[in-house]
Write a protein that holds these residues in place. Structure first.
Motif, mmCIF file in Angstrom:
data_model
loop_
_atom_site.group_PDB
_atom_site.id
_atom_site.type_symbol
_atom_site.label_atom_id
_atom_site.label_comp_id
_atom_site.label_asym_id
_atom_site.label_seq_id
_atom_site.Cartn_x
_atom_site.Cartn_y
_atom_site.Cartn_z
ATOM 1 N N GLU A 14 8.691 -0.230 -12.188
ATOM 2 C CA GLU A 14 9.306 0.136 -10.910
ATOM 3 C C GLU A 14 8.395 1.082 -10.129
ATOM 4 O OE1 GLU A 14 13.507 1.740 -9.131
ATOM 5 O OE2 GLU A 14 12.747 2.684 -10.959
ATOM 6 N N THR A 15 7.786 2.019 -10.821
ATOM 7 C CA THR A 15 6.859 2.953 -10.174
ATOM 8 C C THR A 15 5.684 2.193 -9.566
ATOM 9 O OG1 THR A 15 7.462 4.738 -11.688
ATOM 10 C CG2 THR A 15 5.340 4.944 -10.557
ATOM 11 N N ASN A 16 5.111 1.263 -10.324
ATOM 12 C CA ASN A 16 4.014 0.448 -9.809
ATOM 13 C C ASN A 16 4.441 -0.290 -8.550
ATOM 14 O OD1 ASN A 16 2.626 1.275 -12.078
ATOM 15 N ND2 ASN A 16 2.633 -0.727 -13.065
ATOM 16 N N ARG A 17 5.629 -0.888 -8.584
ATOM 17 C CA ARG A 17 6.129 -1.652 -7.436
ATOM 18 C C ARG A 17 6.333 -0.747 -6.226
ATOM 19 N NH1 ARG A 17 10.786 -2.126 -5.213
ATOM 20 N NH2 ARG A 17 11.964 -1.196 -6.919
ATOM 21 N N LEU A 18 7.004 0.390 -6.416
ATOM 22 C CA LEU A 18 7.286 1.297 -5.296
ATOM 23 C C LEU A 18 5.990 1.796 -4.651
ATOM 24 C CD1 LEU A 18 10.181 3.401 -6.868
ATOM 25 C CD2 LEU A 18 10.383 1.804 -4.942
ATOM 26 N N LEU A 19 5.046 2.185 -5.466
ATOM 27 C CA LEU A 19 3.785 2.698 -4.916
ATOM 28 C C LEU A 19 2.974 1.592 -4.244
ATOM 29 C CD1 LEU A 19 2.777 5.226 -7.712
ATOM 30 C CD2 LEU A 19 3.606 5.738 -5.417
ATOM 31 N N THR A 20 2.933 0.423 -4.851
ATOM 32 C CA THR A 20 2.200 -0.700 -4.271
ATOM 33 C C THR A 20 2.804 -1.090 -2.927
ATOM 34 O OG1 THR A 20 1.562 -1.480 -6.458
ATOM 35 C CG2 THR A 20 1.424 -3.074 -4.663
ATOM 36 N N GLU A 21 4.126 -1.114 -2.848
ATOM 37 C CA GLU A 21 4.789 -1.439 -1.574
ATOM 38 C C GLU A 21 4.461 -0.420 -0.489
ATOM 39 O OE1 GLU A 21 8.941 -1.753 -2.560
ATOM 40 O OE2 GLU A 21 8.697 -3.772 -3.409
ATOM 41 N N ALA A 22 4.142 0.813 -0.900
ATOM 42 C CA ALA A 22 3.780 1.868 0.054
ATOM 43 C C ALA A 22 2.265 1.950 0.251
ATOM 44 C CB ALA A 22 4.334 3.208 -0.430
ATOM 45 N N SER A 23 1.542 0.886 -0.130
ATOM 46 C CA SER A 23 0.085 0.773 0.040
ATOM 47 C C SER A 23 -0.729 1.701 -0.852
ATOM 48 C CB SER A 23 -0.305 0.990 1.507
ATOM 49 O OG SER A 23 0.315 0.028 2.311
ATOM 50 N N TRP A 24 -0.168 2.121 -1.954
ATOM 51 C CA TRP A 24 -0.905 2.921 -2.923
ATOM 52 C C TRP A 24 -1.527 2.005 -3.960
ATOM 53 C CZ3 TRP A 24 -1.459 8.309 -3.714
ATOM 54 C CH2 TRP A 24 -0.885 9.096 -2.716
ATOM 55 N N GLN A 25 -2.669 2.411 -4.473
ATOM 56 C CA GLN A 25 -3.299 1.739 -5.610
ATOM 57 C C GLN A 25 -2.862 2.506 -6.858
ATOM 58 O OE1 GLN A 25 -6.364 -0.515 -5.649
ATOM 59 N NE2 GLN A 25 -6.190 -0.608 -7.859
ATOM 60 N N VAL A 26 -2.302 1.801 -7.814
ATOM 61 C CA VAL A 26 -1.861 2.416 -9.064
ATOM 62 C C VAL A 26 -2.880 2.091 -10.150
ATOM 63 C CG1 VAL A 26 -0.055 2.493 -10.824
ATOM 64 C CG2 VAL A 26 0.562 2.207 -8.404
ATOM 65 N N ILE A 27 -3.321 3.128 -10.844
ATOM 66 C CA ILE A 27 -4.231 2.949 -11.967
ATOM 67 C C ILE A 27 -3.551 3.522 -13.195
ATOM 68 C CG2 ILE A 27 -6.454 3.598 -12.968
ATOM 69 C CD1 ILE A 27 -7.556 3.668 -10.116
#
Length: 142
Positions: free
Chosen positions: A103-116
């Motif tokens: 869920e964290t990956n999805r929320l951040l990705t939807e907000a244009s963040w790159q998750v590593i």
């Protein structure tokens, strides 16, 4: 033992209380390696203030959030060992952690963040090099 405790034993409770929620050895190793490469970041910050998720390292300008995940807590496909005691509790706990990670990956990705996500067993120097490449790519707008 206190019957209201979530721990299966007094020893288990002491071990769990000793686990750090931040500044673990793997986190510190990755941060040190990244800093040695000239990368500057914020530590233990919510990338999106309104969302209750905290990343281990945050590069706000580049919109990169880094999580150093422990093998036991996040179900590492290589090192995770299923619990032998209090199985129901721990199985559910790890499942919730995995769901929250997704869920964290999805929320951040939807907000244009790159998750590593970096596993705690990974080589910190190699992880920092990959992180540096990602940061420089984001700076170039690629």
């Amino acid at each position: 033992m206190n019957n209201s405790s979530w721990a299966s034993s007094g020893r288990a409770r002491r071990v769990m209380q000793g686990n750090r929620s931040r500044d673990s050895k793997p986190e510190f190793a990755v941060r040190s390696a990244a800093h040695a490469l000239g990368l500057r970041y914020k530590v233990v910050v919510r990338p999106i203030p309104g969302i209750r998720r905290t990343a281990d390292m945050v590069f706000p300008r580049e919109k990169v959030a880094v999580f150093v995940d422990g093998c036991s807590w996040h179900g590492c496909p290589i090192h995770f060992v299923p619990p032998k005691s209090n199985v129901e509790y721990w199985t559910a706990k790890i499942a919730r952690n995995l769901e929250r990670d997704l869920e964290t990956n999805r929320l951040l990705t939807e907000a244009s963040w790159q998750v590593i996500r970096i596993w705690s067993h990974e080589d910190p120097a190699r992880a920092a090099q990959e992180l540096r490449k990602t940061i420089f790519r984001r700076r170039r707008g690629a």
